[in-house]
Motif scaffolding. Sequence first.
Motif, short mmCIF file in Angstrom:
data_model
loop_
_atom_site.label_atom_id
_atom_site.label_comp_id
_atom_site.label_asym_id
_atom_site.label_seq_id
_atom_site.Cartn_x
_atom_site.Cartn_y
_atom_site.Cartn_z
N ILE A 256 40.36 -1.97 -6.04
CA ILE A 256 41.76 -2.26 -6.37
C ILE A 256 42.38 -3.22 -5.35
O ILE A 256 43.09 -4.17 -5.70
N LEU A 257 42.08 -2.96 -4.06
CA LEU A 257 42.62 -3.84 -3.03
C LEU A 257 42.08 -5.27 -3.18
O LEU A 257 42.80 -6.24 -2.95
N LEU B 282 42.80 -10.97 -4.61
CA LEU B 282 42.48 -12.13 -5.45
C LEU B 282 43.73 -12.69 -6.11
O LEU B 282 43.93 -13.92 -6.16
N LEU B 283 44.59 -11.82 -6.62
CA LEU B 283 45.85 -12.26 -7.23
C LEU B 283 46.72 -12.99 -6.21
O LEU B 283 47.36 -14.02 -6.52
N PHE B 284 46.73 -12.47 -4.98
CA PHE B 284 47.53 -13.11 -3.93
C PHE B 284 47.03 -14.53 -3.65
O PHE B 284 47.81 -15.48 -3.52
N VAL B 285 45.70 -14.69 -3.60
CA VAL B 285 45.12 -16.01 -3.34
C VAL B 285 45.44 -16.98 -4.47
O VAL B 285 45.80 -18.15 -4.25
N ILE B 286 45.34 -16.52 -5.74
CA ILE B 286 45.61 -17.39 -6.89
C ILE B 286 47.07 -17.81 -6.90
O ILE B 286 47.40 -19.00 -7.09
N ILE B 287 47.98 -16.83 -6.72
CA ILE B 287 49.41 -17.15 -6.74
C ILE B 287 49.77 -18.09 -5.59
O ILE B 287 50.54 -19.05 -5.76
#
Length: 313
Positions: free
Chosen positions: A246-247, A252-257
Amino acid sequence: MKKISLVVPCYNEEESIPLFYRTVSKVIDSMNTPTPTVTPEYIFVDDGSSDHTLKEMKELHQSHPETVHYRSFSRNFGKESALAAGLQATTGELVAVMDVDLQDPPELLPKMFALIENEGYDCVGTIQKERRGQSKLRAFLSSSFYRVINKISDVRIEPNARDYRLMTRQFVDTVISLPEFNRFSKGIFSWVGFKTTYLTYESQPRAAGTTHWNLRQLFAYSIEGIIDFSNAPLRLATWVGSISFILSIFGLLFVIIRALTVGGAVAGWPSLVAIMLFIGGIQLFCLGILGQYINKIYLETKHRPKYIVREEK
């Protein structure tokens, strides 16, 4: 009269055996005064000793062939195997398990016998108070083990319970019937149930010799008990893996955003390596836990004997 079989595992205990026999014989004699009540059967188990332990057993058997018997292993198989071998050799209506070093006071036998005969108990166990001379670290680790295993296991094991206990024939036959290769007697004695009570006694010094248990062996024995009587480590591995997964999604979402709003990330290979090592460590940790259980399954499926008897009388 009822026969009491005394199971006595021994490993390099040549000095303790004669002392044990003399001490227990006096207790048995007191139980038979003024009216004969019990007859003893001594089952000494030599767990591959390298000293004159077997010689002492043979001498006792020659002096008392009707009451003293022994079983000698082909090598050292461990105390759990010695206990199993001794229990399987017993013929008495009652069976006691005792350590040969006399840290288990034989003077408790009459009271244990009375509780079974008069109160209807199937097993009378013992709980030893803090041992004399025991280090604070060892005492802390011991108490911590019981707290942990009683929280994660469905079977409650009395803290500081000893193997020293007196059991009925039915209780012993049930324990013997359990076929597993990996044995943790304290857990097995609790798992089978039956009507059980415990006596508490003050710690006793060894009659002779030195202890053969060190912290490493006690730690390994504790891990054995936890794995044998709980699947909590497997659940822990599942939760650790799930949280890590989950972390990683959030990361991954943080890197994409960040890439879409701010631009390319600044080179940060040290942090990347640290994260990779962290994830890899978690994976190896979980695989290690899984491997312990697979190892237990592997040993069970081999169907090897728990011990090999080289000589017995």
